[in-house]
Scaffold this motif. Structure first.
Motif, PDB file in Angstrom:
ATOM      1  N   GLU A 277       5.188   9.260  -5.025  1.00 15.25           N
ATOM      2  CA  GLU A 277       6.091   8.562  -5.946  1.00 15.25           C
ATOM      3  C   GLU A 277       6.067   7.061  -5.756  1.00 15.25           C
ATOM      4  O   GLU A 277       6.121   6.571  -4.636  1.00 15.25           O
ATOM      5  CB  GLU A 277       7.520   9.085  -5.760  1.00 15.25           C
TER       6      GLU A 277
ATOM      7  N   SER B 127       4.096   8.038 -10.522  1.00 18.03           N
ATOM      8  CA  SER B 127       3.506   8.916  -9.507  1.00 18.03           C
ATOM      9  C   SER B 127       1.994   8.720  -9.416  1.00 18.03           C
ATOM     10  O   SER B 127       1.313   8.571 -10.444  1.00 18.03           O
ATOM     11  CB  SER B 127       3.794  10.381  -9.860  1.00 18.03           C
TER      12      SER B 127
ATOM     13  N   MET C 101       4.176  18.349  -8.047  1.00 14.18           N
ATOM     14  CA  MET C 101       4.571  18.081  -9.440  1.00 14.18           C
ATOM     15  C   MET C 101       4.963  19.385 -10.151  1.00 14.18           C
ATOM     16  O   MET C 101       4.793  19.530 -11.354  1.00 14.18           O
ATOM     17  CB  MET C 101       3.439  17.350 -10.184  1.00 14.18           C
TER      18      MET C 101
ATOM     19  N   THR D 235       4.166  13.602 -15.300  1.00 14.97           N
ATOM     20  CA  THR D 235       4.211  13.780 -13.841  1.00 14.97           C
ATOM     21  C   THR D 235       4.778  15.158 -13.472  1.00 14.97           C
ATOM     22  O   THR D 235       5.172  15.381 -12.328  1.00 14.97           O
ATOM     23  CB  THR D 235       5.024  12.664 -13.143  1.00 14.97           C
TER      24      THR D 235
END
Ligand code: HEM
Length: 355
Positions: A93, A101, A179, A256
């Motif tokens: 992140e 990300s 994710m 993301t």
């Protein structure tokens, strides 16, 4: 389950390195052997990023000495690899980067480092991490992956014993899992090769091309139509960058988070050719999202479209198939004997570890 995947399990494409990285007497032998050629070659333990290409023999010898020391002392366990996974999860992140990300670009690094495989001669694949060398790093298809390599290098600094091939593929695994994607079975065992192992340009797909080209490229890796569609679902993640591929924009509204949105959008949205000064690409009605000509080929071709429909209707099925094919992709080109475990492992997500 795509049990009939053509990526033959159990085929060993040995390239003559008999070593399991990170430990054991084989490794030590390999290290000592490498020490003998350190002046002329690349060394899997040393910091072998492209920027280091051509370092002096003295530095290589020093790295070899350090590596021999490390190898005699340290045999990484699954827990050690879990620590690497966690360190990768930690760097994903970043609100100042793209959509917040580094996950998507790490998935692309893992894929491009593996998708060079040629089943006909066993060359390419994730084993030697040959994208470290300028001859491969500069391929047009790899534009922008310097960002991913530099980012993950911060993890390599903390865990210098891991090979680049293992690190980059584990990067893809961690990124998908973190994710909210499926678990990706993975195991270590890749070793770092030499510049001579770098693959020729043209092994990765060209986004301006369509079905025939996709088949030529992916069949060469040993995949079939089903796998081509499942793997393409990774385009739920990330975006195209004008200064990398020339294309522009994300495929989905949640770039993301790993979802089956790539397929639902491909099936259900109306796609038109964007009028602009860039390469031919499609846009949705909001003019926010994009599809590459190669993505659109998946609904233009009857065989491909069958699977697009399945995945648009069933996210669980997509997750299960993607997991299997991505795991296979990450093992392309790695001799079975090199893996430290006969079965792939399931690494824990950070969410699981905290609950
Ligand atoms: C089917 C043939 C494929 C083509 C022609 C293709 C082409 C591309 C292109 C042109 C980009 C944009 C690069 C940029 O400008 O930054 C891209 C990004 C990406 N690709 Fe693919 N790709 C293919 C398959 C795959 C596969 C199999 C995966 C993974 C399993 C994958 C994962 C990704 C990801 C995650 C990104 C986003 C990267 C980022 O946000 O920086 N692609 N791809």
């Amino acid at each position: 389950m795509p049990a009939a995947s053509p990526v033959t399990r159990g085929v060993i494409h040995s390239r003559g390195y008999a070593t399991a990285p990170g430990g054991g007497s084989n490794t030590l032998l390999y290290l000592l052997g490498a020490a003998a050629v350190a002046g002329g070659g690349y060394w899997y333990y040393s910091a072998g990023s492209a920027s280091n290409v051509g370092k002096e023999a003295g530095t290589a010898a020093k790295s070899v000495a350090q590596a021999v020391k490390a190898a005699t002392k340290f045999t990484p366990t699954k827990d050690d690899y879990q620590k690497v996974y966690n360190a990768i999860a930690d760097i994903l992140e970043d609100n100042d980067y793209d959509d917040g990300s580094y996950g998507p670009v790490l998935v692309r690094l893992a894929w491009h480092s593996s998708g060079t495989y040629d089943k006909n001669d066993g060359s390419g694949g994730s084993n030697y991490a040959t994208m470290r060398f300028p001859s491969e790093a500069t391929h047009g298809a790899n534009a922008g992956l310097d960002v991913a390599r530099a980012k993950i290098e911060t993890v390599k600094e903390k865990f210098p014993w891991i090979s680049y091939g293992d690190l980059w593929t584990l990067g893809g695994v961690a990124a998908i899992q973190e994710m909210q994607g499926p678990k990706i079975p993975w195991r270590p065992g890749r070793i770092d090769g030499y510049a001579k192992d770098a693959t020729p340009d043209g092994r990765l797909p060209d986004a301006s091309k369509v079905a025939d080209h996709l088949r030529t490229i992916f069949y060469r890796m040993g995949f079939d139509d089903h796998a081509i569609v499942a793997l393409s679902g990774a385009h739920a993640l990330g975006r195209c960058h004008r200064n990398r591929s020339g294309f522009d924009g994300p495929w989905t509204f949640s770039p993301t988070t790993f979802t089956n949105d790539f397929f639902t959008l491909l099936m259900n949205d109306k796609w038109t050719w964007r009028k602009w000064d860039g390469p031919r690409q499609l846009q949705d009605k909001t003019k926010t999202l994009m599809m590459l000509p190669s993505d659109f080929a998946l609904v233009q071709d009857k065989e491909f479209k069958k699977w697009v429909k399945v995945y648009a209707a069933d996210q669980d099925k997509f997750f299960a198939d993607f997991s299997l094919y991505f795991s296979e992709l990450l093992e392309l080109g790695v001799p079975r004997a090199q893996f430290v475990s006969s079965e792939p492992w399931i690494m824990k997500s950070t969410e699981e570890q905290s609950s």
